[in-house]
Design a protein around this motif. Structure first.
Motif, PDB file in Angstrom:
ATOM      1  N   LEU A  64       0.824  -1.222   0.000  1.00  0.00           N
ATOM      2  CA  LEU A  64       0.000   0.000   0.000  1.00  0.00           C
ATOM      3  C   LEU A  64       0.853   1.265   0.000  1.00  0.00           C
ATOM      4  O   LEU A  64       0.514   2.243  -0.672  1.00  0.00           O
ATOM      5  CB  LEU A  64      -0.908   0.015   1.234  1.00  0.00           C
ATOM      6  CG  LEU A  64      -2.113  -0.926   1.179  1.00  0.00           C
ATOM      7  CD1 LEU A  64      -2.796  -0.988   2.537  1.00  0.00           C
ATOM      8  CD2 LEU A  64      -3.099  -0.481   0.102  1.00  0.00           C
ATOM      9  N   SER A  68       0.538   3.748  -2.974  1.00  0.00           N
ATOM     10  CA  SER A  68      -0.007   5.080  -2.672  1.00  0.00           C
ATOM     11  C   SER A  68       0.936   6.190  -3.132  1.00  0.00           C
ATOM     12  O   SER A  68       0.519   7.340  -3.273  1.00  0.00           O
ATOM     13  CB  SER A  68      -0.296   5.212  -1.180  1.00  0.00           C
ATOM     14  OG  SER A  68      -1.253   4.249  -0.831  1.00  0.00           O
ATOM     15  N   ILE A 205      -3.752   5.524   1.686  1.00  0.00           N
ATOM     16  CA  ILE A 205      -3.630   4.128   2.139  1.00  0.00           C
ATOM     17  C   ILE A 205      -4.968   3.647   2.716  1.00  0.00           C
ATOM     18  O   ILE A 205      -5.447   2.562   2.401  1.00  0.00           O
ATOM     19  CB  ILE A 205      -2.467   3.987   3.152  1.00  0.00           C
ATOM     20  CG1 ILE A 205      -1.133   4.091   2.401  1.00  0.00           C
ATOM     21  CG2 ILE A 205      -2.569   2.688   3.940  1.00  0.00           C
ATOM     22  CD1 ILE A 205       0.102   4.098   3.275  1.00  0.00           C
ATOM     23  N   LEU A 208      -7.285   2.854  -0.112  1.00  0.00           N
ATOM     24  CA  LEU A 208      -6.951   1.654  -0.894  1.00  0.00           C
ATOM     25  C   LEU A 208      -7.067   0.368  -0.088  1.00  0.00           C
ATOM     26  O   LEU A 208      -7.255  -0.703  -0.659  1.00  0.00           O
ATOM     27  CB  LEU A 208      -5.523   1.774  -1.456  1.00  0.00           C
ATOM     28  CG  LEU A 208      -5.318   2.786  -2.587  1.00  0.00           C
ATOM     29  CD1 LEU A 208      -3.869   2.753  -3.061  1.00  0.00           C
ATOM     30  CD2 LEU A 208      -6.251   2.504  -3.767  1.00  0.00           C
ATOM     31  N   LEU A 209      -6.970   0.457   1.242  1.00  0.00           N
ATOM     32  CA  LEU A 209      -6.942  -0.782   2.025  1.00  0.00           C
ATOM     33  C   LEU A 209      -8.323  -1.412   2.151  1.00  0.00           C
ATOM     34  O   LEU A 209      -8.471  -2.544   2.569  1.00  0.00           O
ATOM     35  CB  LEU A 209      -6.278  -0.567   3.393  1.00  0.00           C
ATOM     36  CG  LEU A 209      -6.967   0.248   4.495  1.00  0.00           C
ATOM     37  CD1 LEU A 209      -7.983  -0.547   5.268  1.00  0.00           C
ATOM     38  CD2 LEU A 209      -5.893   0.771   5.438  1.00  0.00           C
ATOM     39  N   GLY A 234      -9.168  -0.907  -5.265  1.00  0.00           N
ATOM     40  CA  GLY A 234      -8.525  -1.050  -3.949  1.00  0.00           C
ATOM     41  C   GLY A 234      -8.303  -2.504  -3.593  1.00  0.00           C
ATOM     42  O   GLY A 234      -8.458  -3.402  -4.432  1.00  0.00           O
ATOM     43  N   TYR A 235      -7.928  -2.729  -2.339  1.00  0.00           N
ATOM     44  CA  TYR A 235      -7.573  -4.071  -1.874  1.00  0.00           C
ATOM     45  C   TYR A 235      -8.379  -4.402  -0.623  1.00  0.00           C
ATOM     46  O   TYR A 235      -9.056  -3.538  -0.054  1.00  0.00           O
ATOM     47  CB  TYR A 235      -6.075  -4.139  -1.551  1.00  0.00           C
ATOM     48  CG  TYR A 235      -5.230  -3.658  -2.699  1.00  0.00           C
ATOM     49  CD1 TYR A 235      -4.847  -4.529  -3.712  1.00  0.00           C
ATOM     50  CD2 TYR A 235      -4.836  -2.323  -2.793  1.00  0.00           C
ATOM     51  CE1 TYR A 235      -4.093  -4.086  -4.793  1.00  0.00           C
ATOM     52  CE2 TYR A 235      -4.078  -1.864  -3.866  1.00  0.00           C
ATOM     53  CZ  TYR A 235      -3.712  -2.753  -4.860  1.00  0.00           C
ATOM     54  OH  TYR A 235      -2.968  -2.318  -5.918  1.00  0.00           O
ATOM     55  N   TYR A 237      -7.301  -5.136   2.625  1.00  0.00           N
ATOM     56  CA  TYR A 237      -6.100  -5.161   3.467  1.00  0.00           C
ATOM     57  C   TYR A 237      -6.382  -4.571   4.852  1.00  0.00           C
ATOM     58  O   TYR A 237      -5.471  -4.091   5.506  1.00  0.00           O
ATOM     59  CB  TYR A 237      -5.007  -4.325   2.806  1.00  0.00           C
ATOM     60  CG  TYR A 237      -4.227  -4.995   1.676  1.00  0.00           C
ATOM     61  CD1 TYR A 237      -4.278  -6.364   1.444  1.00  0.00           C
ATOM     62  CD2 TYR A 237      -3.393  -4.224   0.857  1.00  0.00           C
ATOM     63  CE1 TYR A 237      -3.536  -6.939   0.422  1.00  0.00           C
ATOM     64  CE2 TYR A 237      -2.642  -4.799  -0.156  1.00  0.00           C
ATOM     65  CZ  TYR A 237      -2.716  -6.154  -0.373  1.00  0.00           C
ATOM     66  OH  TYR A 237      -1.968  -6.719  -1.370  1.00  0.00           O
TER      67      TYR A 237
END
Ligand SMILES: Cc1ncc(COP(=O)(O)O)c(C=O)c1O
Length: 386
Positions: A64, A68, A205, A208-209, A234-235, A237
């Motif tokens: 990330l 990022s 971050i 995206l997490l 995104g993920y 996470y």
């Protein structure tokens, strides 16, 4: 000598952890929520970083941080091959190319004097690793980072609680990533944390997490607006509150845990001090404070009739579990396939790898057990040294 059985790693929890975890279970909210938020606050306090985002693992945190900063295909990232494969895999996830630099023979960290020659037009970042808990040389690494406008990202999987010349790890690099894997200085089972003084970075971050959503489940659960958008690929996470609770419990006794690690390391250093013709002891020099995640000794091969692997087997026979940190990343078959490196490209890393042994070091270890490990080493020197 009466045989003991000392595993390489042993973990136990106290009522501090049980209370926090049970409280979470009883609360009915176990995914990302108030416990994770509190853990982020505690890590900010501990490290002096302004912002923190909890993640599902150190590996996820590294991915990330790089993503990022928009590091990706066509970019290069300078790092050390003397690390766990996760450091390098996180770079590869982004599409960027990892570029290895050899290590310093004492700290076992990336050699800052060798960085400059590996910088190209494509270089975007340097990922350092504070091996065993010994901080990399950030003063020296800042120079090429500033000169070439590179991001400095610290893989601090081993170094929660360490400081570099009086500044806590977490407050030095542009982004610092901790791992809370079960063997680390604190654990959440699996988990990690990215800290930074950049609000923009940590907000990116956070976004995206969790799938690139504009609002989290916890926010929506609290009522108000059910609507959200997904604005990025995104993920998944995020850290769960169950994991966060375990981390909070661990942090209530972090000083005690670190103090015990320091005292155990000091005991090893004292008890092994007269064996330095046969083994090199870990470097913990400068004005930095070591986090003592690992205690890595190096054999002096000319003084031994046996090699490193045999010494590990002999220690195991005496009941002492040991490890090797690390098998250099370029030695693994996957990386051999995708990278063009040869072991001879990294003279110090190769020499180090062939000589290192990690002996047990964890807060549950007793001083009596440290003495036993040192006696076992002394006995094996008597039998196999020259
Ligand atoms: C140096 C280093 N970096 C990264 C990681 C990855 O951390 P995690 O297992 O939390 O993904 C580890 C884990 O062992 C590590 O030792």
């Amino acid at each position: 000598m009466k045989l003991l059985k000392i595993p390489f790693f042993r973990l136990s929890f106290t009522s501090a952890e049980r209370k926090e975890v049970l409280d979470t279970v009883n609360s009915g909210w176990v995914t990302t929520g108030p416990k994770v938020e509190r853990l982020e606050g505690e890590i900010r306090k501990l490290t002096g970083a302004k912002y923190a985002a909890a993640v599902s693992s150190g590996t996820a945190g590294l991915h990330l941080a790089l993503a990022s900063y928009n590091i990706g295909r066509g970019d290069e990232v300078i790092t050390t091959p003397y690390t766990m494969s996760a450091t390098v895999q996180a770079i590869l996830y982004t599409g960027a190319k990892p570029v290895f630099v050899d290590i310093d023979p004492h700290s076992l960290n990336i050699d800052p004097t060798a960085v400059e020659s590996k910088v190209s037009k494509k270089t975007r970042a340097i990922v350092t690793v504070d091996i065993a808990g010994c901080p990399a040389d950030y003063d020296a690494l800042r120079k090429p980072a500033r000169k070439h406008n590179l991001r400095l990202i610290d893989d601090a999987a081993h170094s929660l609680g360490a400081d570099f010349n009086g500044r806590p790890i977490g407050s030095i690099a542009d982004a610092t990533v901790f791992s809370f894997y079960s063997t680390k200085n604190i654990t959440t089972g699996e988990g990690g944390m990215v800290v930074s003084d950049s609000k923009t970075l940590i907000n990116r971050i956070r976004h995206l997490l969790l799938h690139g959503m504009t609002s989290s489940g916890y926010k929506r659960y609290q009522g108000g607006n059910w609507k959200y958008d997904v604005t990025d690929l995104g993920y998944k996470y995020n850290m769960s509150d169950l994991a966060g609770a375990l981390g909070l419990g661990q942090l209530t006794r972090f000083d005690k845990l670190q103090n015990k690690r320091r005292r155990l390391a000091a005991r090893y250093l004292k008890k092994l001090a007269n064996l330095t013709d046969y083994i090199e002891l870990p470097y913990c020099g400068g004005r930095s404070a070591h986090a003592w995640h690992l205690f890595i000794i190096k054999m002096h091969p000319r003084r031994w009739k046996i090699g490193r692997n045999r010494l590990i087997r002999e220690l195991d026979r005496l009941g002492v579990g040991c490890g090797v940190h690390f098998i250099p990343v370029y030695r693994f078959s996957y990386f051999r396939k995708i990278m063009k490196y040869k072991p001879s490209d990294f003279r110090v890393c190769e020499d180090t790898f062939k000589r290192v042994i990690s002996v047990p070091l964890y807060p549950d270890l007793t001083f009596h057990e440290v003495d036993y490990v040192c006696d076992a080493i002394r006995w094996l020197i008597y039998r196999h040294g020259r």
